[in-house]
Design a protein around this motif. Sequence first.
Motif, PDB file in Angstrom:
ATOM      1  N   LYS A 122       1.011  -1.698  -0.824  1.00 26.24           N
ATOM      2  CA  LYS A 122      -0.196  -0.035  -0.177  1.00 26.24           C
ATOM      3  C   LYS A 122       1.202   1.365  -0.147  1.00 26.24           C
ATOM      4  N   SER A 158       0.373   6.039   0.310  1.00 24.32           N
ATOM      5  CA  SER A 158      -0.605   6.582   0.158  1.00 24.32           C
ATOM      6  C   SER A 158       0.121   8.342   0.072  1.00 24.32           C
ATOM      7  N   ARG A 175      -6.408   5.035  -9.087  1.00 23.23           N
ATOM      8  CA  ARG A 175      -7.660   4.852  -9.309  1.00 23.23           C
ATOM      9  C   ARG A 175      -7.850   4.082 -10.160  1.00 23.23           C
ATOM     10  N   ASN A 228      -6.098   0.435  -8.000  1.00 16.75           N
ATOM     11  CA  ASN A 228      -6.189   0.221  -7.173  1.00 16.75           C
ATOM     12  C   ASN A 228      -7.536  -0.611  -8.222  1.00 16.75           C
ATOM     13  N   ARG A 229      -8.480  -0.554  -8.707  1.00 11.93           N
ATOM     14  CA  ARG A 229      -9.049  -1.357 -10.127  1.00 11.93           C
ATOM     15  C   ARG A 229      -9.189  -2.723 -10.301  1.00 11.93           C
ATOM     16  N   TYR A 239      -8.327  -4.057  -4.997  1.00  9.16           N
ATOM     17  CA  TYR A 239      -8.092  -3.428  -3.300  1.00  9.16           C
ATOM     18  C   TYR A 239      -7.540  -2.017  -3.528  1.00  9.16           C
ATOM     19  N   SER A 240      -7.719  -0.535  -2.962  1.00  8.83           N
ATOM     20  CA  SER A 240      -7.080   0.377  -3.181  1.00  8.83           C
ATOM     21  C   SER A 240      -5.218  -0.248  -2.133  1.00  8.83           C
ATOM     22  N   TYR A 299      -3.127   1.903  -3.491  1.00  8.05           N
ATOM     23  CA  TYR A 299      -2.539   3.810  -3.449  1.00  8.05           C
ATOM     24  C   TYR A 299      -4.148   4.510  -2.717  1.00  8.05           C
ATOM     25  N   THR A 300      -3.846   4.745  -1.453  1.00  6.49           N
ATOM     26  CA  THR A 300      -4.386   5.802  -1.331  1.00  6.49           C
ATOM     27  C   THR A 300      -3.950   7.192  -1.626  1.00  6.49           C
ATOM     28  N   TRP A 301      -5.721   8.726  -1.198  1.00  6.24           N
ATOM     29  CA  TRP A 301      -4.565   9.698  -1.666  1.00  6.24           C
ATOM     30  C   TRP A 301      -6.157  11.099  -0.778  1.00  6.24           C
TER      31      TRP A 301
END
Length: 344
Positions: free
Chosen positions: A13, A15, A37, A40-41, A45-46, A48-50
């Motif tokens: 992961k 961020s 995005r 992630n798709r 799963y996520s 990458y978060t931001w």
Amino acid sequence: MDIAPMSKAPTKKRSLVFFLVPHFTMLPFSAAIETLRIANRMLGYSAYTWRLASVDGEKVYSSSGIGIEVNSSLADERRNLGGENRPNMVLVCSGIYVEEYNNKSVNAYLRETYNRGVAVGSLCTGAHVLAQAGLLNGKRCAIHWENLPGFSEAFPQAEVYADLYEIDSNIYTCAGGTSSLDMMLNLIGQDFGESLVNRVCEQALTDRVRSPHDRQRLPLRARLGVQNSKVLSIIELMESNLAEPLSLLEIADDAGLSRRQIERLFRQEMGRSPARYYLEIRLDRARHLLVQSSMPVVEVAVACGFVSASHFSKCYRELYNRSPQQERAERKLNISTNRTGVVV
């Protein structure tokens, strides 16, 4: 369309914080986020978060006049550096008028972020903000070609290139436009490999992954509509020698042609003499310096190969129908107008 994820088990992961500077450019900003995005798709799963941040935690308006709500303020992000919300990367997003932006608190935050081992980067003209913070001294970096002349004069210790993007140790910079997509693809490739990069490209309708050193602008041949290789090589030579212009004799010697041959070729291909064309590209560089920097007019003149400010002003007025001083005053008016919220 139903697309099977590559893996359902969350592994790596990352961020990110996108720090928005007023008048930031939407294209590189949205291209970067959309690339993450899609990744992630594809992963299921996520990974990458931001979150989005600004100095005061308030909405920031882009150069297109679109306001973007943010998640946090500069004070929030400084606290986050020491807690569980510490990001893996901070990207500064800026655009036009970045030369006017110099916030000491932002500079201190970026230095602290970098010193704590967090990757720091920029989209479009954000390298200017990183340089103001002193993070690009002796570092390779990229910035939009239009801003490169003013940037190189303002920050001579930075190694700036007209590349799509540059990665130097823990600093990531890209030139803007769609190059932010390429830089994010590089990041995704580091984290998950080529297979995911290819799947993201397919979803984004991108037919290839560009190298960081691919050119930003169209090749001279396409940009100028000129096919003669001798003329193109002479123009490249001129563009590489703007501060200390070469004489036509020196150009002829380098090109292996006579002065008369060069004169004839430029009349045929460019519709003007080589001396006139050389003058125009020097004045074009001067215009960029006038609108992107606070360099005194006399220093702009010297940087573009003019022996005196008066001669420079005369040539500038003849080409652009206004003086260098009027050019700079008009830019200041545009900046002032934009700060009132009126988009020009």
